[in-house]
Design an enzyme around this catalytic site. Structure first.
Site, mmCIF file in Angstrom:
data_model
loop_
_atom_site.group_PDB
_atom_site.id
_atom_site.type_symbol
_atom_site.label_atom_id
_atom_site.label_comp_id
_atom_site.label_asym_id
_atom_site.label_seq_id
_atom_site.Cartn_x
_atom_site.Cartn_y
_atom_site.Cartn_z
ATOM 1 N N CYS A 8 -3.026 1.639 6.915
ATOM 2 C CA CYS A 8 -3.262 1.061 8.237
ATOM 3 C C CYS A 8 -3.806 2.079 9.221
ATOM 4 O O CYS A 8 -4.476 1.717 10.192
ATOM 5 C CB CYS A 8 -1.984 0.431 8.775
ATOM 6 S SG CYS A 8 -0.600 1.585 8.963
ATOM 7 N N GLU A 31 4.509 -4.278 12.578
ATOM 8 C CA GLU A 31 3.592 -3.150 12.337
ATOM 9 C C GLU A 31 2.410 -3.703 11.567
ATOM 10 O O GLU A 31 2.517 -4.025 10.380
ATOM 11 C CB GLU A 31 4.298 -2.041 11.554
ATOM 12 C CG GLU A 31 5.387 -1.331 12.335
ATOM 13 C CD GLU A 31 4.857 -0.520 13.497
ATOM 14 O OE1 GLU A 31 3.632 -0.261 13.546
ATOM 15 O OE2 GLU A 31 5.649 -0.140 14.373
ATOM 16 N N ASN A 68 0.804 -1.226 0.000
ATOM 17 C CA ASN A 68 0.000 0.000 0.000
ATOM 18 C C ASN A 68 0.840 1.282 0.000
ATOM 19 O O ASN A 68 0.473 2.272 -0.633
ATOM 20 C CB ASN A 68 -0.989 -0.004 1.166
ATOM 21 C CG ASN A 68 -0.322 -0.129 2.512
ATOM 22 O OD1 ASN A 68 0.764 -0.694 2.645
ATOM 23 N ND2 ASN A 68 -0.970 0.402 3.536
#
Length: 486
Positions: free
Chosen positions: A287, A253, A155
């Site tokens: 995110c 993460e 992303n």
């Protein structure tokens, strides 16, 4: 300047002590907006990963022993190489990842910042002089881990790979980077070429696009001392389990289901602008996207009206050939996920106020009202341009609803009172929180990391990278040996 990325020259190759054809075969990279083929890349097998990790382990001691100024200089040159190739790399980010030009330009600039921040690390104090007995010097010093494996997502491919790789290299480690199969050029080839041009010694960085086989091999490899993984919580749990069994460090993460709280004294125009950006930027594929808009009842309908109006004006389409605000979702699988979550939530009673439609992979910005805590739109990370609105009675309920999630990455509070916003922020269980802002914020020097299902509390950013990518060693020195009682 000649092109940094030449698809024909690099066709079917990976980067491991130079460009070579891997054992794992090749894969075609396609543009999500059109399905048009863009490049063919080498695809690493487990054997390719094993060989690269061994080469990295052999090259690391000399790199770790290099003068700090030499390592810093490589990072500074990397920043200049990317600056010169800014437009070329942005083009690949747009076409390969489906992001808009603004998103691509931001990402390139953020990576340049990461390189400069990493360049400042090697020449900072790397230890402490400790008290000791007479005649003995005692030092606690930071030393490299060895080989760091980096698994990066599609992303924000270049930034999220370099956020780990750049400081790891600066601090004397070797790196094996596995970019996501969706973005092996902008997230992989670009990194390899940047550091090749910057003069990084051979063998210190390896770039191996690949799938699950390559990722598993990297996590399990005995020469890899640490894994820095950015991706889904489901995969992150497996990475963490494997790393724990092997007693190696893992920086995870992971996902987020972030809350944007709108209090009853908020500037609703500004709040709706922040909410639209937080949910729809990059088609919600971040995110830190706002996955839940938690709004006090007294202002809820006015907020929703403004949010719907903004969503309806956004242009969705091919970001390379059209002037649009949102590009396509990355894949058909991601489109199916967004449709499922929206469909199941509507079946459970949620109301579509706008959106919930698509053309090919381009999904319209969507606002859902009537969302309750039991619905998939509340519980799951959507990773699409969907803004679920949850109405609450008061500030107390807003905090409780915001904390009602296994995730703990980012949050934002919209209010007319900074003091009130700070009080609410102090009660939110997240690694990042922003008052009178939105949820998508990142800078090279900040301590970035999530809690709970959003990660294991790792903290990238500036000084925090010393904790991530080095380990303590206690060193004592005497001028001459002395006898002991035995």
């Amino acid at each position: 300047m000649s092109p940094l990325l030449n698809p024909e020259e690099l066709r079917d190759k990976v980067f491991s002590e130079g460009w070579s054809e891997p054992l794992g075969g090749t894969a075609e990279v396609r543009e999500p907006a059109t399905g048009e083929p863009l490049a063919r890349v080498g695809f690493a097998s487990a054997a390719d990963v094993r060989a690269a990790a061994g080469r990295a382990a052999a090259a690391q001691p000399a790199w770790g022993a290099a003068h700090p100024a030499e390592r810093a200089a490589v990072l500074r040159r990397a920043a200049r190489v990317l600056e010169e190739a800014r437009e070329e790399v942005a083009r690949w980010l747009i076409r390969e990842g489906g992001g808009t030009r603004g998103k691509a330009e931001y990402e390139v600039g953020a990576v340049i910042d990461e390189f400069w921040a990493a360049a400042a690390l090697p020449e900072r104090p790397g230890g402490h002089l400790l008290p000791s007995e007479p005649g003995r010097a005692s030092v606690g010093r930071r030393v490299p881990l060895g080989v760091v494996g980096v698994i990066s997502p599609w992303n924000v491919p270049l930034l999220l790979g370099m956020r780990a790789a750049a400081p790891a290299l600066a601090l004397g480690n070797a790196v094996v980077l596995k970019p996501d199969p969706h973005t092996p050029v902008s997230g992989g080839w670009a990194a390899a070429r940047i550091f090749e041009e910057a003069g990084l010694p051979p063998g210190v960085l390896h770039v191996l696009p690949g799938g699950a086989e390559a990722g598993s091999a990297l996590v399990e490899d005995p020469d890899v001392a640490m894994i820095a993984f950015t991706g889904s919580t489901a995969v992150g749990r497996r990475v963490g389990e494997t790393a724990g069994r092997l007693l190696k460090r893992a920086s995870l993460e992971l996902g987020g289901n972030n809350a944007l709280i709108v209090l009853d004294d908020a500037d609703l125009d500004a709040a709706a602008s922040a909410g639209a950006w937080a949910s729809f930027f990059h088609s919600g594929q971040i995110c830190m996207t706002a996955g839940r808009h938690i709004v006090l009842e007294s202002v809820a309908e006015r907020y929703v009206e403004r949010l719907v109006e903004r969503a309806g004006k956004l242009r969705v389409g091919d970001p390379w050939r059209e002037d649009v605000d949102l590009g396509p979702l990355i894949s058909g699988a991601q489109l199916e996920r967004v449709q499922r979550i929206v469909g199941e939530s509507v079946a459970a009673g949620a109301v579509v106020r706008t959106g919930a439609a698509h053309e090919d992979l381009c999904y319209r910005p969507t606002v859902l009202t009537g969302v309750t805590r039991e619905m998939p739109a509340f519980r799951e990370e959507i990773f699409g341009p969907v803004a679920p609105v949850v109405v609450v009675a008061d500030e107390e309920e807003a905090v409780a609803v915001a904390n009602d999630t296994e995730y703990g990455l980012s949050a934002a509070v919209q209010t007319g009172s900074a003091e009130r916003g700070l009080a609410v922020a102090g009660r939110l269980r997240t690694g990042l929180v922003h008052v009178n802002d939105q949820t998508i914020n990142d800078e090279a020097h900040i301590p970035f990391g999530g809690r709970g299902a959003s990660g294991n509390g790792s903290r990238h950013g500036s000084e925090n990278n010393w904790d991530e990518f080095t380990q303590w060693q206690w060193l004592t020195v005497r001028g001459a040996a002395r006898p002991f009682p035995f």
